[in-house]
Design a protein around this motif. Structure first.
Motif, mmCIF file in Angstrom:
data_model
loop_
_atom_site.group_PDB
_atom_site.id
_atom_site.type_symbol
_atom_site.label_atom_id
_atom_site.label_comp_id
_atom_site.label_asym_id
_atom_site.label_seq_id
_atom_site.Cartn_x
_atom_site.Cartn_y
_atom_site.Cartn_z
ATOM 1 N N GLY A 1 21.082 33.334 32.918
ATOM 2 C CA GLY A 1 20.234 34.324 33.577
ATOM 3 C C GLY A 1 19.358 33.768 34.675
ATOM 4 O O GLY A 1 18.922 34.512 35.556
ATOM 5 N N ILE A 2 19.076 32.461 34.652
ATOM 6 C CA ILE A 2 18.138 31.916 35.642
ATOM 7 C C ILE A 2 18.824 31.139 36.757
ATOM 8 O O ILE A 2 18.154 30.709 37.693
ATOM 9 C CB ILE A 2 17.063 31.035 34.974
ATOM 10 C CG1 ILE A 2 17.684 29.825 34.283
ATOM 11 C CG2 ILE A 2 16.244 31.831 34.007
ATOM 12 C CD1 ILE A 2 16.672 28.837 33.756
ATOM 13 N N LEU A 3 20.123 30.939 36.678
ATOM 14 C CA LEU A 3 20.804 30.171 37.731
ATOM 15 C C LEU A 3 20.698 30.839 39.096
ATOM 16 O O LEU A 3 20.517 30.159 40.110
ATOM 17 C CB LEU A 3 22.274 29.951 37.373
ATOM 18 C CG LEU A 3 22.544 28.876 36.333
ATOM 19 C CD1 LEU A 3 24.020 28.801 36.030
ATOM 20 C CD2 LEU A 3 22.018 27.538 36.784
ATOM 21 N N ASN A 4 20.805 32.172 39.146
ATOM 22 C CA ASN A 4 20.737 32.858 40.445
ATOM 23 C C ASN A 4 19.319 32.888 41.006
ATOM 24 O O ASN A 4 19.127 33.178 42.178
ATOM 25 C CB ASN A 4 21.304 34.279 40.331
ATOM 26 C CG ASN A 4 20.540 35.120 39.327
ATOM 27 O OD1 ASN A 4 19.674 34.635 38.617
ATOM 28 N ND2 ASN A 4 20.901 36.386 39.259
ATOM 29 N N GLN A 5 18.312 32.575 40.206
ATOM 30 C CA GLN A 5 16.929 32.589 40.674
ATOM 31 C C GLN A 5 16.494 31.246 41.248
ATOM 32 O O GLN A 5 15.468 31.151 41.907
ATOM 33 C CB GLN A 5 15.991 32.950 39.512
ATOM 34 C CG GLN A 5 16.269 34.298 38.907
ATOM 35 C CD GLN A 5 15.484 34.515 37.635
ATOM 36 O OE1 GLN A 5 14.662 33.702 37.253
ATOM 37 N NE2 GLN A 5 15.744 35.626 36.970
ATOM 38 N N LEU A 6 17.259 30.197 41.007
ATOM 39 C CA LEU A 6 16.858 28.853 41.410
ATOM 40 C C LEU A 6 17.340 28.522 42.811
ATOM 41 O O LEU A 6 18.406 28.944 43.228
ATOM 42 C CB LEU A 6 17.422 27.828 40.422
ATOM 43 C CG LEU A 6 16.975 27.979 38.971
ATOM 44 C CD1 LEU A 6 17.719 26.982 38.108
ATOM 45 C CD2 LEU A 6 15.483 27.795 38.837
ATOM 46 N N GLY A 7 16.546 27.756 43.509
ATOM 47 C CA GLY A 7 16.917 27.260 44.827
ATOM 48 C C GLY A 7 17.546 25.887 44.703
ATOM 49 O O GLY A 7 17.732 25.363 43.609
ATOM 50 N N PRO A 8 17.878 25.246 45.838
ATOM 51 C CA PRO A 8 18.536 23.935 45.782
ATOM 52 C C PRO A 8 17.660 22.849 45.161
ATOM 53 O O PRO A 8 18.157 21.982 44.445
ATOM 54 C CB PRO A 8 18.852 23.628 47.241
ATOM 55 C CG PRO A 8 18.051 24.570 48.052
ATOM 56 C CD PRO A 8 17.728 25.742 47.190
ATOM 57 N N ASP A 9 16.361 22.884 45.423
ATOM 58 C CA ASP A 9 15.473 21.885 44.830
ATOM 59 C C ASP A 9 15.391 22.073 43.317
ATOM 60 O O ASP A 9 15.384 21.099 42.555
ATOM 61 C CB ASP A 9 14.071 21.975 45.429
ATOM 62 C CG ASP A 9 14.062 21.669 46.923
ATOM 63 O OD1 ASP A 9 15.010 20.989 47.383
ATOM 64 O OD2 ASP A 9 13.115 22.115 47.599
ATOM 65 N N SER A 10 15.338 23.301 42.898
ATOM 66 C CA SER A 10 15.221 23.596 41.471
ATOM 67 C C SER A 10 16.497 23.262 40.727
ATOM 68 O O SER A 10 16.453 22.873 39.562
ATOM 69 C CB SER A 10 14.876 25.070 41.263
ATOM 70 O OG SER A 10 13.654 25.374 41.882
ATOM 71 N N LEU A 11 17.640 23.402 41.386
ATOM 72 C CA LEU A 11 18.898 23.054 40.726
ATOM 73 C C LEU A 11 18.958 21.571 40.402
ATOM 74 O O LEU A 11 19.439 21.173 39.338
ATOM 75 C CB LEU A 11 20.085 23.457 41.597
ATOM 76 C CG LEU A 11 20.442 24.939 41.589
ATOM 77 C CD1 LEU A 11 21.547 25.223 42.596
ATOM 78 C CD2 LEU A 11 20.854 25.382 40.217
#
Length: 165
Positions: free
Chosen positions: A104-114
């Motif tokens: 559920g949270i993968l689409n909310q993360l940006g490149p830094d957060s990934l």
């Protein structure tokens, strides 16, 4: 009326009597309910002292903990003082495992957060492996039983022979 019958009725009615003339009145003790409104007022007063403003449009908040779990808030109330870099999140929070929330949270993360999520997942796996190792090591220790070197049945016979001489 028969006095024995009257005494029997009085004894029976005294045991079964719930109310009526002559019974003791007991006060009803009411426990005060925990008022969340009072807690919210205290919280609002503390937030006002910090000069924070409410942030609207926040649907959920996830806080990643060091043990690999996530503190998950659904429909939280968020206040922020951006100049002081202060955020206040309050509401009903639940501790969940990271594996429950990842899809559920993968689409909310940006490149830094990934990248930070990948690092967190690696540390989570390391924690899981370290927790599993001691249990396996303890099982291996139980299986190692030394072989018998001496014959314990023969020893008492030699002692008996020595005692007879």
């Amino acid at each position: 009326m028969d006095p024995a019958k009257l005494a029997k009725l009085q004894a029976a009615s005294a045991v079964n009597r719930i109310g009526g003339k002559g019974t003791v009145r007991r006060k009803v003790v009411r426990k005060p309910k925990a008022s969340t409104a009072q807690d919210d007022k205290k919280l609002q007063g503390a937030l006002k002292k910090l000069n924070v403003q409410p942030v609207t449009g926040v649907e959920e908040v996830n806080m990643f903990r060091e043990d690999g779990n996530v503190l998950h808030f659904t429909a939280p109330k968020v206040h922020a003082a951006v100049t002081a870099n202060t955020f206040a999140v309050y509401g009903q929070g639940h501790v969940k495992e990271l594996t429950e929330l990842v899809p559920g949270i993968l689409n909310q993360l940006g490149p830094d957060s990934l990248a930070s999520l990948r690092k967190l997942a690696e540390s989570y796996q390391a924690i899981q492996q370290s927790q599993q190792r001691p249990a396996g090591a303890a099982d291996d220790d139980d299986d190692d039983v030394p072989d018998l070197v001496e014959n314990f049945e023969a020893e008492p016979e030699t002692q008996k022979a020595a005692a007879l001489d």
